[in-house]
Design an enzyme around this catalytic site. Structure first.
Site, mmCIF file in Angstrom:
data_model
loop_
_atom_site.group_PDB
_atom_site.id
_atom_site.type_symbol
_atom_site.label_atom_id
_atom_site.label_comp_id
_atom_site.label_asym_id
_atom_site.label_seq_id
_atom_site.Cartn_x
_atom_site.Cartn_y
_atom_site.Cartn_z
ATOM 1 C CB CYS A 66 -2.236 -2.632 5.331
ATOM 2 S SG CYS A 66 -3.906 -1.950 5.171
ATOM 3 C CG ASP A 93 -1.960 -1.110 1.193
ATOM 4 O OD1 ASP A 93 -1.924 -1.923 0.245
ATOM 5 O OD2 ASP A 93 -2.771 -1.196 2.126
ATOM 6 C CE LYS A 117 -3.513 -4.326 1.231
ATOM 7 N NZ LYS A 117 -4.278 -3.564 2.205
HETATM 8 C C1 C5J Z 1 -3.138 0.668 5.493
HETATM 9 C C2 C5J Z 1 -4.875 1.879 6.647
HETATM 10 N N1 C5J Z 1 -2.622 0.488 4.298
HETATM 11 N N2 C5J Z 1 -4.066 2.257 7.629
HETATM 12 N N3 C5J Z 1 -4.383 1.233 5.560
HETATM 13 O O1 C5J Z 1 -2.533 0.373 6.503
HETATM 14 O O2 C5J Z 1 -6.042 2.132 6.692
#
Ligand code: C5J
Length: 229
Positions: free
Chosen positions: A165, A27, A132
């Protein structure tokens, strides 16, 4: 020809088997990392995440040079939001939520500018991008199948955020039998305390979810492995 190389990690050394290992970058999206994105709009300090860009860039270059598997993930939803759980949409009670207009297009919607990966770490042709809908990269994706087809048994995991994540994905991977090595300097959280605790939880109890190391250790190990070939 060595098939594996040991590298310094916590709670104890990690035996990296490059031909059965993939780099999984979680991400590193514009909306989470760039000034003016959704993350900053929510009041987060994006500089806490941006420190992970350069170590990831160096690691990615070394990993690609060794000809090894790289996969990227993006958190986001279908434009019709059919895969967005109503609970995820309303939680947080913030003024703008997933699917609404944000500073870089609709928030966390596939195809929007903010949803894409930052240019510094942009996927190369042939590197799978896993879209995802959840926090974990295995939930409702084809990641496990892709890894199995490539005979991957270990994951080097980097990205953001450490406690959300990255942690969720490592726990999912652990339950599916993968050994995970998480790189401290290549991960980040808007909250430094959560970053530290997220890493501590992974390596606790003799490595209950995996190992923690640094990009430098992995780059050195790759160089040693390549020169011994
Ligand atoms: C991720 C989030 N990528 N913190 N998303 O950690 O909402």
């Amino acid at each position: 020809m060595p098939t594996a190389v040991d590298l310094a990690a916590e709670p104890y050394e990690f035996t990296l088997a490059p031909n059965n290992c993939a780099l999984l970058i979680i991400d590193m999206q514009r909306d989470f990392l760039e000034p003016g994105g959704f993350g900053e709009m929510l009041g987060n300090d994006v500089s806490q995440l941006r420190g992970a860009i350069e170590p990831n860039r160096k690691l990615l270059a070394a990993w690609r040079a060794a000809g090894l598997s790289v996969l990227h993930t993006r958190e986001g939803h279908r434009p019709d939001l059919a895969d967005l759980p109503p609970a995820k949409k309303v939680r947080g009670r913030s003024a703008a939520s997933i699917g609404d207009a944000g500073p870089m297009g609709r928030i966390l919607v596939r195809g929007e500018a903010g949803h894409d990966i930052i240019p510094e770490l942009y996927p190369a042709p042939g590197e799978p991008v896993i879209d995802k809908p959840g926090k974990g990269a295995f939930h409702a994706t084809d990641l496990h199948a892709i890894l199995q087809h490539r005979d991957v048994k270990q994951l080097v995991v980097t990205g953001v955020t450490t406690e959300v994540c990255v942690n969720t994905t490592v726990r999912e991977a652990n339950d599916r039998g993968y050994d995970c090595l998480v790189l401290e300097d290549c991960c980040g959280s808007y909250d430094p305390e959560f970053h530290a605790m997220g890493l501590r939880m992974i390596k606790a109890q003799g490595g209950i979810f995996g190992w923690v190391s640094s990009s430098e250790s992995v780059i050195e190990a790759l160089a040693a492995w390549r020169s011994a070939r």
